[in-house]
Design an enzyme around this catalytic site. Structure first.
Site, mmCIF file in Angstrom:
data_model
loop_
_atom_site.group_PDB
_atom_site.id
_atom_site.type_symbol
_atom_site.label_atom_id
_atom_site.label_comp_id
_atom_site.label_asym_id
_atom_site.label_seq_id
_atom_site.Cartn_x
_atom_site.Cartn_y
_atom_site.Cartn_z
ATOM 1 N N SER A 107 0.862 -1.188 0.000
ATOM 2 C CA SER A 107 0.000 0.000 0.000
ATOM 3 C C SER A 107 0.894 1.232 0.000
ATOM 4 O O SER A 107 1.534 1.541 1.009
ATOM 5 C CB SER A 107 -0.903 0.007 1.235
ATOM 6 O OG SER A 107 -1.811 -1.072 1.194
ATOM 7 N N LYS A 183 -7.503 1.448 -2.568
ATOM 8 C CA LYS A 183 -7.093 0.995 -1.231
ATOM 9 C C LYS A 183 -7.201 2.131 -0.222
ATOM 10 O O LYS A 183 -7.565 1.916 0.947
ATOM 11 C CB LYS A 183 -5.658 0.459 -1.273
ATOM 12 C CG LYS A 183 -5.114 0.004 0.100
ATOM 13 C CD LYS A 183 -5.952 -1.125 0.702
ATOM 14 C CE LYS A 183 -5.432 -1.537 2.094
ATOM 15 N NZ LYS A 183 -4.145 -2.233 2.049
ATOM 16 N N LYS A 252 0.223 5.228 8.231
ATOM 17 C CA LYS A 252 0.815 5.560 6.923
ATOM 18 C C LYS A 252 -0.266 5.741 5.871
ATOM 19 O O LYS A 252 -0.253 6.714 5.094
ATOM 20 C CB LYS A 252 1.779 4.452 6.495
ATOM 21 C CG LYS A 252 2.233 4.530 5.036
ATOM 22 C CD LYS A 252 3.084 3.343 4.653
ATOM 23 C CE LYS A 252 2.336 2.032 4.634
ATOM 24 N NZ LYS A 252 1.399 1.910 3.481
#
Length: 305
Positions: A107, A183, A252
């Site tokens: 990701s 995502k 993150k």
């Protein structure tokens, strides 16, 4: 024995897997179980040996991995790690790549995915699919992941049989970077769900009802969801090993959401708040703690006797 219910190993391409962490190891096991030939590489040898015992082939460097594979799957922590294994010493870019594909499950920022894909194509001719996953370690172990992908349609169909050995759903969302953007939408929902479920669970505990029964009581109603059924029992019982995901990883992703939201003039007040709660959780519990430890932020302090 091969699991032929999801994939047919006849006439397959040679596969490689790089990054054997919480997700990479069970995903590689799914490919091996389906009967596919898989070569593996990981920075730490300890995670390689068990997969070699299960039939995987050990590679010495990422370069060797791509040289011996037609398709390389990759799952590492962040964009810096992706860049290192591609363009670092003996990285993927050092091997001939014409006709080969790199599928990145990591990701990372959509812009980073597009930039890395372009640089790799220029370096050795390899193609790229950005394919972040959702479903956690449980989904990786059971082959029920949701994978959202960006890339060329032909490349997507080329990897689909292998993806379906690891996932229940594999969706082509558009050109390079589209998988990463999807995502981020997923992480808005999951990150906020973790924060909200922690709040509801703490309210139940503090009000004196059995929070363990929330999933049962709310099943089938508008509040029901996979996160409700999975997260709440783990929060209440303090089950954090193995972690469903690390606090640092969720933070993150939510920070990336904030960056993309700013670039696209998109208001994300709920995701921004969730991000700050995970920043607090990181300070209190540590970067590598289970993301569900966000629940512990609201625990009452014990008074010294």
């Amino acid at each position: 024995m091969a699991d032929e219910s999801k994939a047919n190993p006849q006439g397959t391409e040679k596969l490689g897997y790089l990054g054997l962490g919480l997700m990479g190891t069970p995903m590689t096991r799914r490919l091996l179980k389906a009967g596919y030939p898989v070569a593996v590489w990981n920075r730490s040898e300890g995670k390689v040996a068990p997969l070699v015992e299960s039939g995987a082939k050990r590679m010495v460097t990422p370069r060797d991995l791509l040289a011996s594979s037609d398709i390389v799957f990759m799952c590492v922590t962040d964009a810096a790690a992706v860049e290192e294994v591609i363009f670092g010493p003996e990285g993927l870019a050092a091997a001939p790549g014409a006709g080969k594909l790199v599928v990145d499950f990591s990701s990372i920022h959509p812009d980073a995915a597009r930039g890395l894909a372009t640089r790799l194509k220029d370096a050795n001719g390899a193609g790229w699919i950005d394919a972040p996953v959702s479903g956690g370690t449980k989904g990786a172990e059971e082959g029920t992941l949701a994978i959202m992908a960006g890339g060329e349609a032909g490349d997507i169909e080329r990897v689909r049989p292998y993806m379906m050995a690891m996932a229940r759903r594999f969706t082509h969302m558009g050109p390079l970077g589209a998988g990463q953007t999807t995502k981020l939408c997923n992480q808005v929902i999951v990150g906020c769900a973790m924060a909200v479920l922690a709040e509801a669970t703490r309210l139940a505990v503090n009000a004196g009802i059995d929070a363990n029964r929330l999933p049962e009581a709310l099943a089938g109603g508008f509040a029901d969801s996979i996160p409700l059924q999975l997260f709440v029992p783990r929060m209440v019982r303090g089950i954090h090993t193995p972690p469903l995901g690390h606090i640092a990883t969720m933070l993150k992703d939510l920070d990336t959401v904030a960056d993309v939201a700013q670039a696209t003039s998109t208001p994300v007040p709920m995701a921004a708040l969730a991000g700050q709660l995970f920043r607090l959780a990181k300070a209190a519990r540590g970067a590598d703690a289970d993301a569900l430890e966000i629940y512990k932020l609201s625990a009452a302090e014990r008074k010294a006797v």
